[in-house]
Design a protein around this motif. Sequence first.
Motif, short mmCIF file in Angstrom:
data_model
loop_
_atom_site.label_atom_id
_atom_site.label_comp_id
_atom_site.label_asym_id
_atom_site.label_seq_id
_atom_site.Cartn_x
_atom_site.Cartn_y
_atom_site.Cartn_z
N TRP A 148 0.84 -1.20 0.00
CA TRP A 148 0.00 0.00 0.00
C TRP A 148 0.87 1.25 0.00
O TRP A 148 2.02 1.23 0.46
CB TRP A 148 -0.97 0.03 1.20
N LEU A 149 0.34 2.30 -0.57
CA LEU A 149 1.01 3.59 -0.62
C LEU A 149 0.03 4.65 -0.17
O LEU A 149 -1.00 4.87 -0.83
CB LEU A 149 1.51 3.90 -2.03
N ASP A 150 0.30 5.28 0.96
CA ASP A 150 -0.52 6.37 1.45
C ASP A 150 0.16 7.70 1.10
O ASP A 150 1.32 7.92 1.48
CB ASP A 150 -0.69 6.30 2.97
N LEU A 151 -0.54 8.55 0.37
CA LEU A 151 -0.03 9.88 0.04
C LEU A 151 -0.59 10.88 1.03
O LEU A 151 -1.80 10.92 1.27
CB LEU A 151 -0.42 10.26 -1.39
N LEU A 152 0.28 11.66 1.63
CA LEU A 152 -0.14 12.62 2.67
C LEU A 152 -0.69 13.87 2.00
O LEU A 152 0.01 14.53 1.22
CB LEU A 152 1.04 12.96 3.57
N ALA A 159 3.00 17.87 8.31
CA ALA A 159 3.75 18.38 9.45
C ALA A 159 3.98 17.28 10.48
O ALA A 159 5.05 17.21 11.10
CB ALA A 159 3.02 19.56 10.08
N GLY A 160 2.99 16.41 10.65
CA GLY A 160 3.15 15.30 11.58
C GLY A 160 4.24 14.36 11.13
O GLY A 160 5.07 13.91 11.93
N PHE A 161 4.27 14.05 9.82
CA PHE A 161 5.32 13.19 9.30
C PHE A 161 6.69 13.86 9.45
O PHE A 161 7.67 13.21 9.83
CB PHE A 161 5.08 12.87 7.82
N GLU A 163 7.72 15.94 11.63
CA GLU A 163 8.17 15.89 13.03
C GLU A 163 8.74 14.51 13.36
O GLU A 163 9.79 14.40 14.01
CB GLU A 163 7.00 16.22 13.95
N ILE A 164 8.06 13.46 12.90
CA ILE A 164 8.55 12.10 13.14
C ILE A 164 9.88 11.88 12.44
O ILE A 164 10.83 11.33 13.01
CB ILE A 164 7.50 11.07 12.65
N ALA A 165 9.98 12.32 11.17
CA ALA A 165 11.21 12.12 10.39
C ALA A 165 12.38 12.90 10.97
O ALA A 165 13.51 12.39 11.05
CB ALA A 165 10.96 12.52 8.94
N GLN A 166 12.15 14.13 11.37
CA GLN A 166 13.23 14.94 11.93
C GLN A 166 13.69 14.36 13.26
O GLN A 166 14.90 14.35 13.56
CB GLN A 166 12.76 16.39 12.12
N SER A 167 12.75 13.86 14.06
CA SER A 167 13.12 13.25 15.34
C SER A 167 13.97 12.01 15.12
O SER A 167 14.98 11.80 15.80
CB SER A 167 11.85 12.90 16.13
N ALA A 168 13.58 11.17 14.15
CA ALA A 168 14.36 9.98 13.85
C ALA A 168 15.75 10.36 13.34
O ALA A 168 16.75 9.72 13.70
CB ALA A 168 13.62 9.14 12.82
N ASP A 169 15.82 11.39 12.52
CA ASP A 169 17.10 11.84 11.99
C ASP A 169 18.03 12.30 13.11
O ASP A 169 19.23 12.02 13.09
CB ASP A 169 16.87 12.97 10.98
N ARG A 170 17.47 12.98 14.10
CA ARG A 170 18.29 13.42 15.24
C ARG A 170 18.83 12.23 16.02
O ARG A 170 19.99 12.24 16.47
CB ARG A 170 17.48 14.35 16.15
N VAL A 171 18.01 11.20 16.18
CA VAL A 171 18.46 9.99 16.88
C VAL A 171 19.65 9.37 16.14
O VAL A 171 20.66 9.01 16.74
CB VAL A 171 17.31 8.96 17.00
#
Length: 326
Positions: A148-152, A159-161, A163-171
């Motif tokens: 499946w492919l969900d397009l935001l 913005a929610g994605f 935030e998740i991506a930037q947080s993971a990148d910082r980790v």
Amino acid sequence: MTTYDDAHLRIAAAAAIRAPSLHNSQPWRFRLREGAIEVLADRSRQLAVADSAGWALHIALGAATFNARVALAAHGVPADVTLLPRDAGSDVIARLTPGTPRPPTYREQAMAEAIPRRYSNRQPFWPDPVPSPARVELIEAARAEGAWLDLLVGMTPLAGFAEIAQSADRVLRRDPEYQAELMAWSHTDGAPQGVPVTAGAPAAEPQDLLPQRPFAEHRRAPGRDFEPEPLVGILGTRGDVPIDQLVAGQALQRVLLTVVDLGLACSMISQPIEVPAARDQLCRSLRRSGSAQMALRIGYGHAGHPGPRRALEDVLAGPGEEPETR
């Protein structure tokens, strides 16, 4: 037709090596055995830090398998594919046996022509939106391969994605071993693997919405900020065992070749997939019970160049030869 021959092996492998892999590590080999083409995992190229569990290895091998399928179909000798065949060794990821010969379909021909033109475009895209018919084609491409492919759509989920991506990148940036491995796969010397600095994104700036890997530190040209509202897609599967990851790799490659055929550009964002907590949070935000396997940034961009690949002879194994192990 009952068997493939060496010419078919070379056709399949030449297309398969154009598949994407994490840090362009190219963890694959190919061989002809008893008239079938086998896709092998080259575990000496599995990333020890970024991919200790083998998720990225299987995504890459699934994508390579899809390219091999398309190339053979385009030559009129389509394959029946068995993933993780039970009667083979643990490094045999897929076996392609000859199906009924037939002319290629229009879609198969278009995808085959897209294979050598596919590459990750990490540069800023133009602000032009991706039209609805193209979005539908991308969703259908993933569905055709069992994913499946969900397009935001809209700034709230985007913005929610982000935030998740930037947080993971910082980790990941805080892990010195991860960063050392990343830098080991970045280069300027024309190596046949890894990511050239010329293919990296411009250095991050505070206004950037999505994270980019630091393959290069060149500054962007004036007025060349990243698009303020990119089209982001999340590709996923119902499960997350190796066969699901291989399915995801095939679906990913079908989506990427569809991107090329539609005249679009794409880059992959795997940081929120590599960090387990971020991956779980991403699925919850999508209200999906399955497993996210890759995030994609899709849009219109300037033309670029495919990344380097090892020579074909370096990835072909003999009938009884197994890939080197660590």
